[in-house]
Design a protein around this motif. Structure first.
Motif, PDB file in Angstrom:
ATOM      1  N   ALA A  31       0.837  -1.199   0.000  1.00 10.76           N
ATOM      2  CA  ALA A  31       0.000   0.000   0.000  1.00 10.76           C
ATOM      3  C   ALA A  31       0.872   1.249   0.000  1.00 10.76           C
ATOM      4  N   GLU A  32       0.409   2.301  -0.668  1.00  8.21           N
ATOM      5  CA  GLU A  32       1.136   3.574  -0.758  1.00  8.21           C
ATOM      6  C   GLU A  32       0.222   4.717  -0.353  1.00  8.21           C
ATOM      7  N   ARG A  33       0.849   5.774   0.179  1.00  7.96           N
ATOM      8  CA  ARG A  33       0.113   6.990   0.489  1.00  7.96           C
ATOM      9  C   ARG A  33       1.005   8.178   0.193  1.00  7.96           C
ATOM     10  N   GLU A  34       0.497   9.137  -0.556  1.00  6.52           N
ATOM     11  CA  GLU A  34       1.242  10.365  -0.847  1.00  6.52           C
ATOM     12  C   GLU A  34       0.656  11.495  -0.020  1.00  6.52           C
ATOM     13  N   LEU A  35       1.544  12.346   0.493  1.00  9.94           N
ATOM     14  CA  LEU A  35       1.105  13.519   1.226  1.00  9.94           C
ATOM     15  C   LEU A  35       2.137  14.624   1.090  1.00  9.94           C
ATOM     16  N   SER A  36       1.711  15.817   1.397  1.00 11.13           N
ATOM     17  CA  SER A  36       2.638  16.952   1.408  1.00 11.13           C
ATOM     18  C   SER A  36       2.275  17.832   2.596  1.00 11.13           C
ATOM     19  N   TYR A  37       3.271  18.523   3.094  1.00 11.09           N
ATOM     20  CA  TYR A  37       3.038  19.389   4.238  1.00 11.09           C
ATOM     21  C   TYR A  37       4.073  20.507   4.246  1.00 11.09           C
ATOM     22  N   LEU A  38       3.740  21.582   4.945  1.00 10.62           N
ATOM     23  CA  LEU A  38       4.620  22.739   5.044  1.00 10.62           C
ATOM     24  C   LEU A  38       5.547  22.568   6.237  1.00 10.62           C
ATOM     25  N   MET A  39       6.841  22.588   5.970  1.00  9.34           N
ATOM     26  CA  MET A  39       7.844  22.523   7.038  1.00  9.34           C
ATOM     27  C   MET A  39       8.045  23.960   7.544  1.00  9.34           C
ATOM     28  N   PRO A  40       8.063  24.176   8.849  1.00  3.92           N
ATOM     29  CA  PRO A  40       8.237  25.540   9.357  1.00  3.92           C
ATOM     30  C   PRO A  40       9.644  26.067   9.090  1.00  3.92           C
ATOM     31  N   LYS A  41       9.756  27.379   9.058  1.00  6.95           N
ATOM     32  CA  LYS A  41      11.081  27.973   8.845  1.00  6.95           C
ATOM     33  C   LYS A  41      11.976  27.672  10.044  1.00  6.95           C
ATOM     34  N   SER A  42      13.257  27.652   9.775  1.00  5.59           N
ATOM     35  CA  SER A  42      14.233  27.424  10.843  1.00  5.59           C
ATOM     36  C   SER A  42      15.312  28.492  10.722  1.00  5.59           C
ATOM     37  N   ALA A  43      16.344  28.362  11.510  1.00  6.43           N
ATOM     38  CA  ALA A  43      17.450  29.323  11.442  1.00  6.43           C
ATOM     39  C   ALA A  43      18.207  29.199  10.124  1.00  6.43           C
ATOM     40  N   PHE A  44      18.061  28.063   9.423  1.00  7.99           N
ATOM     41  CA  PHE A  44      18.834  27.808   8.207  1.00  7.99           C
ATOM     42  C   PHE A  44      18.039  27.952   6.921  1.00  7.99           C
ATOM     43  N   VAL A  45      16.738  27.664   6.943  1.00  2.00           N
ATOM     44  CA  VAL A  45      15.922  27.717   5.722  1.00  2.00           C
ATOM     45  C   VAL A  45      14.574  28.364   6.000  1.00  2.00           C
ATOM     46  N   LYS A  46      13.964  28.905   4.939  1.00  2.00           N
ATOM     47  CA  LYS A  46      12.620  29.467   5.043  1.00  2.00           C
ATOM     48  C   LYS A  46      11.613  28.318   5.093  1.00  2.00           C
ATOM     49  N   ALA A  47      10.364  28.623   5.377  1.00  2.00           N
ATOM     50  CA  ALA A  47       9.319  27.607   5.350  1.00  2.00           C
ATOM     51  C   ALA A  47       9.299  26.989   3.953  1.00  2.00           C
ATOM     52  N   ASN A  48       9.133  25.677   3.880  1.00  2.00           N
ATOM     53  CA  ASN A  48       9.183  24.994   2.581  1.00  2.00           C
ATOM     54  C   ASN A  48       8.289  23.773   2.595  1.00  2.00           C
ATOM     55  N   MET A  49       7.962  23.303   1.408  1.00  2.00           N
ATOM     56  CA  MET A  49       7.095  22.136   1.268  1.00  2.00           C
ATOM     57  C   MET A  49       7.909  20.846   1.270  1.00  2.00           C
ATOM     58  N   CYS A  50       7.335  19.821   1.894  1.00  2.00           N
ATOM     59  CA  CYS A  50       7.899  18.479   1.858  1.00  2.00           C
ATOM     60  C   CYS A  50       6.875  17.573   1.180  1.00  2.00           C
ATOM     61  N   TYR A  51       7.340  16.786   0.238  1.00  2.00           N
ATOM     62  CA  TYR A  51       6.492  15.848  -0.492  1.00  2.00           C
ATOM     63  C   TYR A  51       6.935  14.444  -0.101  1.00  2.00           C
ATOM     64  N   GLU A  52       5.997  13.659   0.399  1.00  3.85           N
ATOM     65  CA  GLU A  52       6.350  12.377   0.991  1.00  3.85           C
ATOM     66  C   GLU A  52       5.457  11.269   0.431  1.00  3.85           C
ATOM     67  N   THR A  53       6.071  10.107   0.227  1.00  2.00           N
ATOM     68  CA  THR A  53       5.331   8.904  -0.155  1.00  2.00           C
ATOM     69  C   THR A  53       5.689   7.830   0.855  1.00  2.00           C
ATOM     70  N   ALA A  54       4.665   7.178   1.422  1.00  2.00           N
ATOM     71  CA  ALA A  54       4.880   6.117   2.405  1.00  2.00           C
ATOM     72  C   ALA A  54       4.461   4.782   1.797  1.00  2.00           C
ATOM     73  N   PHE A  55       5.239   3.744   2.091  1.00  2.00           N
ATOM     74  CA  PHE A  55       4.998   2.398   1.577  1.00  2.00           C
ATOM     75  C   PHE A  55       4.962   1.418   2.745  1.00  2.00           C
ATOM     76  N   ILE A  56       4.020   0.489   2.747  1.00  2.00           N
ATOM     77  CA  ILE A  56       4.018  -0.591   3.726  1.00  2.00           C
ATOM     78  C   ILE A  56       4.726  -1.774   3.076  1.00  2.00           C
ATOM     79  N   ASP A  57       5.881  -2.142   3.615  1.00  2.00           N
ATOM     80  CA  ASP A  57       6.674  -3.239   3.059  1.00  2.00           C
ATOM     81  C   ASP A  57       6.358  -4.585   3.702  1.00  2.00           C
ATOM     82  N   VAL A  58       6.098  -4.587   5.000  1.00  2.00           N
ATOM     83  CA  VAL A  58       5.824  -5.828   5.723  1.00  2.00           C
ATOM     84  C   VAL A  58       4.715  -5.554   6.727  1.00  2.00           C
TER      85      VAL A  58
END
Length: 94
Positions: free
Chosen positions: A15-42
């Motif tokens: 099974a797979e699931r795709e999602l995206s979320y906003l990562m908050p800004k930090s001392a090193f980078v501005k707020a940015n998007m993360c795109y993630e795909t999760a897989f159930i292997d076992v």
């Protein structure tokens, strides 16, 4: 735990699931998007393995690599478990 009626272990594996979320800004980078795909292997009575691929193209060098995270949850009995996590980088363009 038991699966709901009509669902078998082999139905869950892959099974797979795709999602995206906003990562908050930090001392090193501005707020940015993360795109993630999760897989159930076992998925069985002994263990559960979840593998995730994360891509953050808006951070410096974020377009050059993917981060793979693996979570392994092992049933150690007596209502206890053991969690092992690992992360590795993949450079798809060499």
């Amino acid at each position: 735990p038991t699966l709901p009626d009509g669902i078998k272990e082999e139905d869950i594996i892959g099974a797979e699931r795709e999602l995206s979320y906003l990562m908050p800004k930090s001392a090193f980078v501005k707020a940015n998007m993360c795109y993630e795909t999760a897989f159930i292997d076992v998925y069985n009575d002994y263990c559960f393995v979840l593998r995730k691929r994360a891509h953050t193209p808006d951070v410096p060098y974020g377009s050059t690599f993917l981060a793979w995270t693996k979570y392994v949850v092992i049933n150690t009995g007596s209502d206890t478990c053991k969690l092992t996590c690992s992360v590795e980088a993949e450079f798809p363009n060499g």
